[in-house]
Design an enzyme around this catalytic site. Sequence first.
Site, short mmCIF file in Angstrom:
data_model
loop_
_atom_site.label_atom_id
_atom_site.label_comp_id
_atom_site.label_asym_id
_atom_site.label_seq_id
_atom_site.Cartn_x
_atom_site.Cartn_y
_atom_site.Cartn_z
N CYS A 1 57.66 84.48 -7.83
CA CYS A 1 56.38 83.88 -7.42
C CYS A 1 56.33 82.41 -7.81
CB CYS A 1 55.23 84.64 -8.08
SG CYS A 1 53.63 83.89 -7.79
N CYS B 1 53.34 82.31 -10.74
CA CYS B 1 53.42 82.96 -12.06
C CYS B 1 54.85 83.36 -12.43
CB CYS B 1 52.50 84.17 -12.10
SG CYS B 1 53.06 85.53 -11.08
N LYS C 1 48.15 79.47 37.59
CA LYS C 1 49.23 80.43 37.41
C LYS C 1 48.96 81.14 36.09
CE LYS C 1 54.17 80.84 38.06
NZ LYS C 1 54.67 81.53 36.87
N CYS D 1 53.88 89.05 -4.48
CA CYS D 1 53.90 88.91 -5.93
C CYS D 1 53.10 90.08 -6.47
CB CYS D 1 53.27 87.58 -6.36
SG CYS D 1 52.85 87.58 -8.12
N ASP E 1 49.35 83.50 33.01
CA ASP E 1 50.57 83.81 32.28
C ASP E 1 50.47 85.18 31.63
OD1 ASP E 1 53.08 83.17 31.58
OD2 ASP E 1 52.55 81.80 29.96
N GLU F 1 45.49 77.88 43.02
CA GLU F 1 45.05 78.82 41.98
C GLU F 1 45.77 78.47 40.71
OE1 GLU F 1 46.07 82.87 43.28
OE2 GLU F 1 45.65 82.12 45.29
N LYS G 1 54.54 73.53 37.53
CA LYS G 1 54.50 73.87 36.10
C LYS G 1 53.94 72.72 35.28
CE LYS G 1 56.86 77.84 35.80
NZ LYS G 1 57.18 78.79 34.82
N CYS H 1 48.16 86.88 -11.83
CA CYS H 1 48.71 85.72 -11.13
C CYS H 1 47.55 84.78 -10.78
CB CYS H 1 49.43 86.19 -9.87
SG CYS H 1 50.15 84.86 -8.90
N TYR I 1 45.42 87.94 42.52
CA TYR I 1 45.71 86.73 43.29
C TYR I 1 46.32 86.97 44.67
CZ TYR I 1 50.23 87.61 41.10
OH TYR I 1 51.38 88.21 40.66
#
Length: 665
Positions: free
Chosen positions: A403, A406, A114, A421, A116, A112, A309, A427, A223
């Site tokens: 910023c 500007c 795994k 900003c 997560d 199966e 894994k 700007c 599972y």
Amino acid sequence: MPNIEKRILQLRKELSEHNYRYYVLDQPSISDLEFDLLLKELEKLEAENPQYFDPNSPTQRVGGTITKNFETKTHIHRMYSLDNSYSEEDLKDWEKRVLKVLGVINVEFYCELKYDGASINLSYQNAELKSAVTRGDGFQGDDVTANIKTIRSIPLKLKNTLPNTFEIRGEVILPLEGFNKMNAEREELGYETYANPRNTASGSLKLQDSAEVAKRPLDCLLYHVVGDLPFETHSESLQAAREAGFKVPIESKVCHNMAEVLDFIHHWDKARHDLGYETDGVVVKVNNLHYQEELGYTAKSPRWAIAYKFKAEQALTELLSIDYQVGRTGAITPVANLKPVQLAGTMVKRASVHNADQIAKYDLRIGDYVKVEKGGEIIPKIVGVDLSKRPANVKPIQYITTCPDCGTELVRREGDAKHYCPNHYACPTQIKGRIEHFISRKAMDIEGLGGETVGLLYDAGLIQNYADLYALKAEQVIPLERMAEKSAENMIAGIEKSKEIPFERLLYALGIRYVGETVAKKLAKHFKNIDALMTATFEELIAVDEIGDKIAKSVLEFSQNLLNIQLVDRLKSYGLAFAISEEQLSGASNKLVGEKFVVSGVFTHFSRNELKASIEKNGGVVSSSISSKTDYLIAGDKMGPAKREKAEKLDIPIISEEDYMKMIE
Ligand code: AMP
Ligand code: ZN
């Protein structure tokens, strides 16, 4: 039995069947609207006849219970860990130990994925869910039943009985599509994004308000059936669980020897990227339940199972510098420039850092060796620093205070993770960003006009805001560098055509802070036209479902600003669609009800989102990954070979977008 009771029981049965078809089989047979109507009817009957209350009624899925402290419960059967293996050698050694204990020369394995997420133990009695407890320390965990009930794919009542009393274990996961959507919404609202689906899934189980959990697109993959079972093998027990209504992934297999196990592993090491949820390995189990019993457990884990894994997709590379990007709302996003490194098949040069807190969290310095990882997101992210590799000359990162565009001093509002900003209306990056947002695919989707041209037009002084686009003439544009007559005309035609874009998308295009696609849809549906929205009061705004203080304030900030009022008036005078159209109110069809589509590649008549919207509007369902339940794969240009292969393997018709258009004609 009184008629009302009969009707209530019938509705519960029907609704749980539809629920099962939708969330477990991914194969709905009625539209969302029909489902909602049935649910409303049941809600009403239950409210009027409280004597028929049932904690496992489909109406209980929306949550609403508040749990201050989760009760600790002791597991009847301990929840063990799994031993890990990282190589074929490890697996072969494990096989040898198994064969030796059993005194046989070969056994059947069950492989199966795994999953997560967060493990959960569900207890059933008389075919009804009784409780759901987290793994905790393996001996005892937290009772999170109220939260678990909100996960639609977990059956509250079973279709068939397994033994009368049994437990079943699974993993609560957050599929990638839902995870990314949650993050996009958080980003839009200026909240910090969630780090990964696993932590978000396990965090969700511990939320105190189950109504909040109900809003999260959680799923649960099962599972392991535990108890006194009438089965010979693990695979049989899972098949029975499937038939009882549980979501047991089909991505699993009986393997007759270790070579088949290794094939399974090699296949999923690659194919896992198309799954739609995260998996970090494969679990190999001895299939025969008597053998399992004979093998037993070590202090920590079963001897009859082992996890393999997959190699984590992580890379270590040097942090060269940090760039600061200014968004259209003024939000500053730091982006790390990296020494190019190979990661999961692509060359990575940049990674997102999100905000100043992230830099502080890892104490990042220029010159550091950082770990980058690819999660479900498109841009890789920095997940740590290798301090053992820190050179002597690293430089601390001085987060900017003004910023980069500007020069205005940045601000950080209470509760916001990002710096901003505040020079919103002057700007240049913000102005250009707003126009770019306005023309983007999900907004006005203007053909013949892209981000670069916006910059060109802005720099030439031809546009200062998005309303100016509609006053542009081809003669003004043609003299610009890199602008041919044909492309100028295309652009003007594209702008003209955008006047037909529906109200909800126009509303999204306006770029009101915190008004993303979903919120724009809600507002459009509620207020129906722009005047109603522009004159709405705070109270009227927060009365709309799911519109909170933050969004309401932002809409007011927009609607009370003279510049915006003028902009909207100008757009109106150009004839843009500032109200919901008649067609939009109807227009839908039932032609695709019960059909499930997967969409892949690039299309000519639709953007991908338009195609999905079209399917849904006609009653069909779109899912992100192909399974045996898929009815059609709509293939565009540049579709990945993996999808085609899978569809062919499962015998799913692959159709073109033209075929699709005929279906809805
Ligand atoms: P670990 O936490 O690394 O010890 O791994 C054990 C955990 O893997 C279990 O507690 C389960 O939550 C999880 N797991 C995920 N998928 C499976 C699966 N297919 N079979 C068994 N355990 C699984
Ligand atoms: Zn600025």
